[in-house]
Design a protein around this motif. Structure first.
Motif, PDB file in Angstrom:
ATOM      1  N   MET A 128      42.651  29.711   4.840  1.00 26.05           N
ATOM      2  CA  MET A 128      42.039  31.176   5.246  1.00 26.05           C
ATOM      3  C   MET A 128      41.897  31.334   6.774  1.00 26.05           C
ATOM      4  O   MET A 128      41.832  32.454   7.018  1.00 26.05           O
ATOM      5  CB  MET A 128      40.543  31.034   4.623  1.00 26.05           C
ATOM      6  N   ALA A 129      41.948  30.382   7.497  1.00 24.86           N
ATOM      7  CA  ALA A 129      41.901  30.658   8.914  1.00 24.86           C
ATOM      8  C   ALA A 129      43.464  30.736   9.456  1.00 24.86           C
ATOM      9  O   ALA A 129      43.599  31.867  10.161  1.00 24.86           O
ATOM     10  CB  ALA A 129      41.519  29.308   9.704  1.00 24.86           C
ATOM     11  N   PHE A 130      44.497  29.927   9.047  1.00 23.90           N
ATOM     12  CA  PHE A 130      45.745  30.101   9.818  1.00 23.90           C
ATOM     13  C   PHE A 130      46.774  30.548   8.682  1.00 23.90           C
ATOM     14  O   PHE A 130      48.040  30.579   8.969  1.00 23.90           O
ATOM     15  CB  PHE A 130      46.065  28.479  10.106  1.00 23.90           C
ATOM     16  N   GLY A 131      46.354  30.935   7.474  1.00 28.88           N
ATOM     17  CA  GLY A 131      47.487  31.170   6.536  1.00 28.88           C
ATOM     18  C   GLY A 131      48.000  32.517   6.988  1.00 28.88           C
ATOM     19  O   GLY A 131      47.576  33.296   7.842  1.00 28.88           O
ATOM     20  N   ARG A 132      49.043  33.025   6.070  1.00 31.96           N
ATOM     21  CA  ARG A 132      49.595  34.409   6.629  1.00 31.96           C
ATOM     22  C   ARG A 132      48.352  35.616   6.549  1.00 31.96           C
ATOM     23  O   ARG A 132      48.566  36.465   7.375  1.00 31.96           O
ATOM     24  CB  ARG A 132      50.713  34.706   5.569  1.00 31.96           C
ATOM     25  N   ARG A 133      47.724  35.581   5.342  1.00 29.87           N
ATOM     26  CA  ARG A 133      46.566  36.511   5.260  1.00 29.87           C
ATOM     27  C   ARG A 133      45.209  35.844   5.970  1.00 29.87           C
ATOM     28  O   ARG A 133      44.270  36.421   5.435  1.00 29.87           O
ATOM     29  CB  ARG A 133      46.354  36.649   3.892  1.00 29.87           C
TER      30      ARG A 133
END
Length: 283
Positions: A128-133
């Motif tokens: 949730m912090a570094f993903g694409r979204r």
């Protein structure tokens, strides 16, 4: 006078005998649960090693691509995790051990939180912090950086769940140093950096090594956060723990080989750490 001394000696001897008797009784009381716990730990490990070495395909499995690739990924990522944890965790541990400031309790709580956080939750949080979204995903994409399902993602996942172990050990090492020792170094003309490098760090080394060992052990065994954030891609993000899960579905010999390798690595790490600690105490 001699009679009084003799009576005191007899009383002391009787007290020592009673104390030894109590210790023996407590030892007998602790023997059964101690033996049961040791057997509970030893039997599965012995069963694993016996089952693995009795398999004719065990030794050939050591050279299978699945095993070698997983070993390489594990060694590479855990080494990077240890370096990152030391570089970022040592200053934090020193500040937490030697300084008092408002909000310190909050920083300590945040630092220790990964110790009790479920690994799968850690993986989802990283996604949730570094993903694409994720929160920082668009900014990272503008820089051409894609972290999820890559080898750096494995390092981030391991650092997130294992770095706190190093910080905790290093903090105990720094806290055990008497402030007068650092003050004496300053009086002798040592600068803050020189005193920290040549006085503080060597004295805190046993605690740092202890934290480093725990960090290494946790990083090597990391599973949930890595699977959620980095995936399970052979040769890229598949560590030994993930490879065991994959091998169990189709190649039991390879799974046993990986499991035994992890046991041997863990035992070697513990032996080396104890040797270093004993050598440090003897010096």
């Amino acid at each position: 006078m001699e009679q009084v001394i003799h009576e005191r000696s007899l009383t002391r001897v009787k007290s020592q005998r009673r104390a030894r008797t109590r210790r023996d009784e407590i030892g007998l009381f602790c023997a059964v649960p101690t033996a049961l716990l040791l057997l509970f730990i030893a039997i599965p490990l012995m069963a694993l090693i016996w089952r693995a070495t009795a398999d004719p395909a065990f030794w050939p499995s050591m050279t299978k691509p699945l095993v070698l690739e997983a070993l390489w990924v594990t060694l590479l990522t855990t080494t990077a995790t240890l370096l990152v944890s030391m570089a970022a965790g040592t200053p934090l541990a020193y500040v937490l051990a030697r300084r008092t400031f408002p909000g310190k309790w909050l920083i300590e709580t945040l630092t220790d939180l990964p110790l009790v956080l479920p690994p799968v939750t850690a993986g989802v949080a990283l996604l949730m912090a570094f993903g694409r979204r994720g929160v920082l995903g668009p900014q990272l994409e503008l820089l051409g950086i894609e972290l999820p399902f890559s080898m750096p993602a494995v390092v981030l996942a391991q650092t997130f769940v294992a770095g706190s172990f190093y910080v905790r050990g290093a903090k105990l090492g720094f806290a055990a140093i008497e402030p007068e020792i650092e003050e004496a170094a300053a009086i002798d003309g040592a600068s803050a950096l020189t005193g920290f490098w040549y006085v503080t760090l060597p004295l805190a080394l046993p605690g740092m090594v202890s934290g480093l060992v725990l960090c290494l052990a946790r990083a090597v065994s990391e599973f949930g956060a890595t699977l959620m954030f980095a995936g399970n891609f052979a040769g890229r993000t598949q560590t030994m723990s993930l490879a065991i899960m994959t091998a169990l579905e189709s190649d039991l010999s390879a799974a046993l080989a990986l499991a035994v390798l992890l046991v041997v690595m863990a035992a070697a790490v513990l032996m080396v750490s104890r040797m270093i600690g004993k050598h440090w105490l003897d010096d």
